[in-house]
Scaffold this active site. Structure first.
Site, PDB file in Angstrom:
ATOM      1  CD  GLU A   1      -1.127   4.319   5.247  1.00 45.63           C
ATOM      2  OE1 GLU A   1       0.157   4.341   4.876  1.00 45.63           O
ATOM      3  OE2 GLU A   1      -2.214   3.732   4.939  1.00 45.63           O
TER       4      GLU A   1
ATOM      5  CB  CYS B   1      -4.992  -0.288   4.019  1.00 43.68           C
ATOM      6  SG  CYS B   1      -5.219  -1.111   5.581  1.00 43.68           S
TER       7      CYS B   1
END
Length: 343
Positions: free
Chosen positions: A127, A2
């Site tokens: 992402e 992340c």
């Protein structure tokens, strides 16, 4: 991993969105600690600061450990034992912490065993999927309920806006060796990617490295993670699991640069078309709302924001089939909806 998030709510609305029931069942909103330091952003990267929830007892020893506070902390954990005079000299990337090694690595073990657990707040996280023509970014977040855009009454304390993503984190407090202001920093715990996120990570997953943030879904999980006095570490870490309760949509490569900090970062696009934010009338409406959602703007008015009846009080999460809030903002059927990958 992340490595990029968004948190566009202003300080007051973050409090409202994080309302909870304390040990006595009373409805509470977490108090801000130095709210003036917080800055909303559509594109947060490591070394920037962001909002986290933690138990008040970390700051006040006689406080009820179930009471929560909000703090703006720097992303990228600096251990309390770090001896150099400048935190930027930290040689390791501590923005993420693997769940399978967090009780082994010295950067995290000490803080975790001392109960320094926090919840990192975000609209969602980004992402990138590797494709033949480059990397395609996606925005990943909790499903939103059908009534998420319903307007509350004037003066209503309940929140009916975006449901925040709540990620498990570890924090620590570092004091400069020569003295000075304490620096609070955090790391986001990661787990193996769920099936849905592995669709984005498909190449990395085959290599065994596809991960996603450890998401705490519902107030019971949040309560147990934060209440270090009542829930010991060995029990709390059982909460760290992948979740399937997420949705996502592709976004423009505009988000690739962390310097870009506008609503276009998280606006849905259609794949196969030009990877740019659509300029249809309906998308302009949604983008206009997103721009107004930053309370730091001089034009911001609290009651302009959609509200959500507190996500923490009203658990469990909405079903995956719930309407996509961004598509509702667009106000037009046929705009790109949040996509779910089916195995």
């Amino acid at each position: 991993m992340c490595g990029r998030t968004a948190c566009s709510l202003g300080a007051d609305n973050l409090r409202r969105a994080c309302a909870y029931r304390d040990r006595r069942g009373r409805r509470r909103q977490p108090e801000w600690i130095q709210a003036e330091r917080y800055r909303p952003s559509y594109n947060k990267g490591p070394q920037s600061s962001g909002p986290v929830l933690l138990s008040r007892r970390h700051l006040q020893q006689d406080a009820d450990s179930s009471e929560r506070v909000l703090m703006d902390m720097r992303w990228g954990l600096i251990p309390s034992w770090f001896k150099k005079d400048d935190p930027s000299k930290m040689q390791f990337n501590t923005s993420n912490c693997r769940s399978d090694t967090m009780l082994k690595k010295s950067s995290y073990k000490g803080a975790l065993l001392k109960g320094k657990r926090c919840v990192v707040l975000a609209d969602g996280f980004y992402e990138w999927q590797q494709q033949s023509g480059g990397k395609q970014p996606y925005f990943i977040y909790f499903p939103q309920t059908k009534d998420a855009t319903a307007e509350g009454k004037e003066g209503d304390e309940e929140w009916r806006g975006w449901r925040l993503l709540t990620m498990a984190g570890i924090f620590d407090c570092w004091e400069p060796p020569a003295g000075g202001e304490m620096l609070y920093t955090y790391t986001i715990i990661t787990v193996d990617a769920s099936k849905d996120v592995s669709f984005i990570h498909h190449r990395q997953v085959r290599a065994g490295s596809g991960v996603m943030p450890a998401i705490l879904d519902g107030d019971d999980a949040i309560r147990k993670w934060l209440d270090f006095a009542e829930v010991p570490t060995q029990e709390a870490v059982k909460l760290i699991q992948p979740t399937e309760n997420i949705v996502f949509h592709p976004v423009s490569t505009f988000v690739n640069s962390v310097r870009n900090n506008t609503p276009e970062c998280l606006a849905p696009i259609e794949l196969g078309a030009k990877k740019e934010v659509k300029t249809t009338p309906s998308s302009k409406v949604m983008l206009g709302w997103l721009k107004n959602s930053q309370e730091g703007s001089p034009q911001k008015k609290e009651n302009d924001l959609p509200r959500w009846t507190s996500q923490f009080i009203h658990s469990p999460s909405p079903k995956k089939t719930s309407a996509n809030m961004l598509q509702q903002w667009l106000g037009k059927e046929g705009e790109p909806a949040a996509k779910k990958h089916k195995a």
